[in-house]
Write a protein that holds these residues in place. Sequence first.
Motif, short mmCIF file in Angstrom:
data_model
loop_
_atom_site.label_atom_id
_atom_site.label_comp_id
_atom_site.label_asym_id
_atom_site.label_seq_id
_atom_site.Cartn_x
_atom_site.Cartn_y
_atom_site.Cartn_z
N PRO A 79 0.81 -1.23 0.00
CA PRO A 79 0.00 0.00 0.00
C PRO A 79 0.84 1.27 0.00
CG PRO A 79 -0.82 -1.58 1.62
CD PRO A 79 0.49 -2.11 1.15
N ASP A 109 -6.11 -0.87 -2.02
CA ASP A 109 -6.21 0.23 -1.07
C ASP A 109 -7.34 1.18 -1.48
OD1 ASP A 109 -4.21 1.61 1.17
OD2 ASP A 109 -5.36 3.08 0.02
N SER A 111 -7.82 4.24 -0.98
CA SER A 111 -7.47 5.59 -1.40
C SER A 111 -7.42 5.72 -2.91
CB SER A 111 -6.11 6.00 -0.80
OG SER A 111 -5.08 5.15 -1.26
#
Length: 260
Positions: A79, A109, A111
């Motif tokens: 990540p 991830d 994000s």
Amino acid sequence: MTTAPPPQPISSAQTAIAALKGDDNQLRYYAAWWLGKHQVQDSWTVLCEALQDEAYRTQAGGYPLRRQAARALGELKNPQAVPALIAALDCPDLSLREAIIQALAAIGDRSAVSPLLNLLNAEAEQPYEALIEALGTLEVWQARPQIEPFLTHQSERVQCAAARYLYLLTKEPQYIERIIQNLDHPNMYLRWAAMFDLGAIGHLAAAQAIIQAKVPNSLKLLNIKRMLEAILESDTEAELNQQDKCQFLLDTIDQLLIQL
């Protein structure tokens, strides 16, 4: 006049990292592949640096080393590499963008969700097949209104990606049927793409379609194995209990191995 000796083959993480920092573009490309293949976790920083490389560029404007670095980072699934991958999404090389999207999906991830949605909503052309598959992998279900129109996209592979996304969201078998139709397509590569889409779906109808498809048994085996792994990693209940479904897939794998 003496010539330089040929580059030595990469045999360790240290030599791979050193090669990636070197000047031989072909060796750098191979080093990035090597680091991903062998999942050298402490190489993620040099691979992120390679995402901004300007030394290796094709006449058509592509960035082979950047693409391979992105693929390697997807193999590492670290990540910490996500910010660098997201930052590299603005490159005009669509093949690089595709590799980055696939890496972000592999890492998983959250994000990455917002940048991927921004790409989906952008007016410019995108690698839609990889993008839609990534949104499905990350379970970004709020993208359904934007993805449904891709069922009629000019690319049949993009249509399959949209059908795969919508099946994972709704579990409606009509979307599996959209993919299964392409298993008889005259284009071999489209048949293979449909096979891999079905391999990502843990439905027995998809398994039956894979078994009967006109593709090499090695591809059938690979995708039945992917399906089994997906079921084992999932907590959801399907139309049969998990034990029966897994046993069916294991028996299928045994039969395919015998036929190889």
